[in-house]
Design an enzyme around this catalytic site. Structure first.
Site, PDB file in Angstrom:
ATOM      1  N   GLU A 139      -6.506   6.356   8.599  1.00 59.61           N
ATOM      2  CA  GLU A 139      -5.188   6.425   8.686  1.00 59.61           C
ATOM      3  C   GLU A 139      -4.246   6.989   7.608  1.00 59.61           C
ATOM      4  O   GLU A 139      -4.362   6.049   6.637  1.00 59.61           O
ATOM      5  CB  GLU A 139      -4.694   5.172   9.249  1.00 59.61           C
ATOM      6  CG  GLU A 139      -3.299   5.114  10.101  1.00 59.61           C
ATOM      7  CD  GLU A 139      -2.197   4.956   9.065  1.00 59.61           C
ATOM      8  OE1 GLU A 139      -1.856   5.877   8.527  1.00 59.61           O
ATOM      9  OE2 GLU A 139      -1.569   3.985   9.082  1.00 59.61           O
TER      10      GLU A 139
ATOM     11  N   CYS B  79       3.725   4.300   6.807  1.00 63.24           N
ATOM     12  CA  CYS B  79       2.925   5.440   7.342  1.00 63.24           C
ATOM     13  C   CYS B  79       3.563   6.062   8.345  1.00 63.24           C
ATOM     14  O   CYS B  79       3.834   7.466   8.101  1.00 63.24           O
ATOM     15  CB  CYS B  79       1.721   5.218   7.448  1.00 63.24           C
ATOM     16  SG  CYS B  79       1.359   3.750   8.559  1.00 63.24           S
TER      17      CYS B  79
END
Ligand code: NDP
Length: 469
Positions: free
Chosen positions: A243, A277
């Site tokens: 990720e 993120c």
């Protein structure tokens, strides 16, 4: 000064070397974090290896009960851990801050404890029956970041142990303390060796991911380190869940009422001071709506208090570390030199890595603040004339984690949502993750998904039993 410790095979490890971890709000030292040696990394992996088989052999129901007990521990220590997160990471206790992070830790623990991955008959006729079952992989190396240190560690740990794997976790060197404390507390209710930690400052991640006994790597962090981990996996053939953050675009459709969406846009962009993120990192607004969107965003921003997150009422804390603080300042200064309209909102306390909430109007594609991931509280706002151009701009970068479309009616957004290249496209919300909903990136934002049934599958290997009738 308190010296925090790693845990291996259920024992606290007395590391020889350590370093001081500092509060980003005021520079105060919070304690000493251990630096693992190469031997300690190996010992942690061997402990995990030894524990994994017996852990995988207990019944599924027993593992579920263990995980519910982990959730109980997280719940009863929420206040203690939330305060550590705020002091170490910077996010405020209040609002979508460290108490919220602890609630998320509990939720992302309880949900996998209720999910099942039973064997599945994938084909059957008169002559054969084929059953797909899922076995654990073995020892999982988890490398967690500093932005949501406990929540993201939990995203990695819980599905892994739920499916019968064991884990060696490495917290970020910027935020090791709260994570080591969380793992120490969790270890009280897990068999020794199921969950171990290593920590350090520059070489430990590489040693761990290259280790021959690692069966899978879970990493959340930068694309550059993600690439190195992919190379390292050539040593052990470990599959990887990556990720790697993003540069999420949000497109406001023409004619959308700014007042209705301003608060959603604000928190979509400034959650955790933008150090998330899947935050809005580029905002595309039709030229006719630009003034109203800017005005409404300024109105929301001006209600925020910036300060030490331990103080109730503070909703915006400091940037977590100097590297990130310098990076955001550099990108804003570049925007200023390129004649953008830089609007800084909020009173910034002295000391610490504090930055004002920064709206950067009249931004353009190609500028650094738009094209690079700022990971901080500075939002570029780009005007568009044709929706097609905004969609093309949104898709042109390498990142593809999240995106969002904002409209008066959700139905108006569906065609644009279909055209955006991202792992998740939200409508009238951004970053709205859920433990049942798969989450992962496209393109340079990584591969593999976390959460829900798909997240459980990602920490298993499929095995088929094929029977001739
Ligand atoms: P990195 O991506 O460099 O991650 C640092 C972590 O990776 C540390 O735990 C480090 O451990 C480990 N690591 C470093 N090299 C390797 C390697 N070769 N193999 C295995 N592990 C390794 O993040 P930074 O913290 O330096 O942040 C850089 C940028 O990443 C930020 O500016 C931000 O843009 C982005 N970021 C994205 C996040 C997200 O949520 N997607 C979260 C945090 C940052 P060790 O030091 O022991 O090697």
């Amino acid at each position: 000064m308190h010296k925090y410790k790693n845990i291996s095979n259920g024992h606290m490890i007395n590391s020889y070397e350590s370093y001081a971890v500092r509060n980003p709000a005021n520079g105060d030292s919070l304690g000493l974090a251990p630096i693992s040696t190469a031997d300690e990394v190996d010992t942690a992996v061997q402990a995990a290896l030894k524990a994994q088989k017996p852990w995988s052999e207990i019944s599924d129901n027993e593992r579920k009960e263990f995980i519910q007990r982990v959730a109980d521990v997280l719940e009863s220590n929420s206040d203690y851990l939330a305060k550590l997160i705020t002091q170490e990471q910077g996010k405020p206790l209040a609002g979508p801050g460290s108490r919220f992070e602890m609630q998320a830790c509990v939720g992302w623990t309880r949900v996998p404890a209720t999910l099942e991955l039973p064997p599945e008959t994938v084909y059957e006729d008169d002559e054969r029956k084929d059953v797909l079952q899922r076995s654990p992989l073995g020892v999982i190396a988890a490398i967690a970041p500093w932005n949501w240190p406990l929540m993201i560690a939990i995203w990695q740990i819980i599905p892994a142990i739920r499916m019968g794997n064991s884990v060696v976790l490495k917290p970020s060197e910027y935020t090791p303390i709260a994570t080591l404390e969380m793992v120490r507390l969790i270890n009280d209710v897990l068999p020794p060796g199921v969950l171990n930690t290593v920590s350090g400052d520059g070489t430990i991640g590489a040693q761990l991911t290259r280790h021959p006994d690692i069966a899978k790597i879970m990493f959340t962090g930068s694309a550059d380190t993600g690439r190195k981990i992919i190379e390292a996996s050539a040593n052990n053939f470990a599959p990887i869940t990556l990720e790697l953050g993003g540069n999420d675009p949000a497109i406001v459709l023409p004619g959308t009422t700014a007042k209705n969406i301003a608060e959603g846009l604000f928190w979509g962009a400034f959650l955790n001071m933008g150090q998330t993120c899947a935050c809005i990192k580029r905002l595309y607004v039709h030229e006719d709506d630009y003034e109203s969107v800017m005005a409404e965003l300024k109105a929301v921003a001006s209600q925020m208090t910036i300060g030490n997150g331990m103080d109730e009422g503070v909703l915006i804390g400091p940037i977590q570390n100097r590297m990130q603080y310098d990076k955001v300042r550099e990108l804003v200064s570049d925007a200023r030199m390129n004649d953008c309209d830089v609007v800084e909102i909020g009173e910034v306390p002295d000391g610490g890595f504090f930055l004002p909430i920064t709206l950067v109007g009249n931004s353009r594609d190609g500028q650094r603040l738009v094209d690079e991931e700022q990971f901080g509280p500075a939002l570029p706002i780009i005007q568009y004339r044709n929706l097609g151009d905004a969609i093309a701009s949104a898709n042109k970068l390498e990142a593809g984690l999240g995106a969002s479309v904002w409209a008066n009616e959700p139905d108006q957004a569906s065609e644009t949502a279909q055209q955006l290249e991202a792992g998740t496209v939200w409508v009238n919300q951004h970053g709205a993750i859920h433990p049942m909903v798969p989450f992962g990136g496209h393109k340079a934002s990584g591969y593999g998904v976390e959460f829900g049934i798909e997240g459980l599958k990602a920490v298993t290997r499929p095995k088929v039993i094929s029977i001739k009738k």
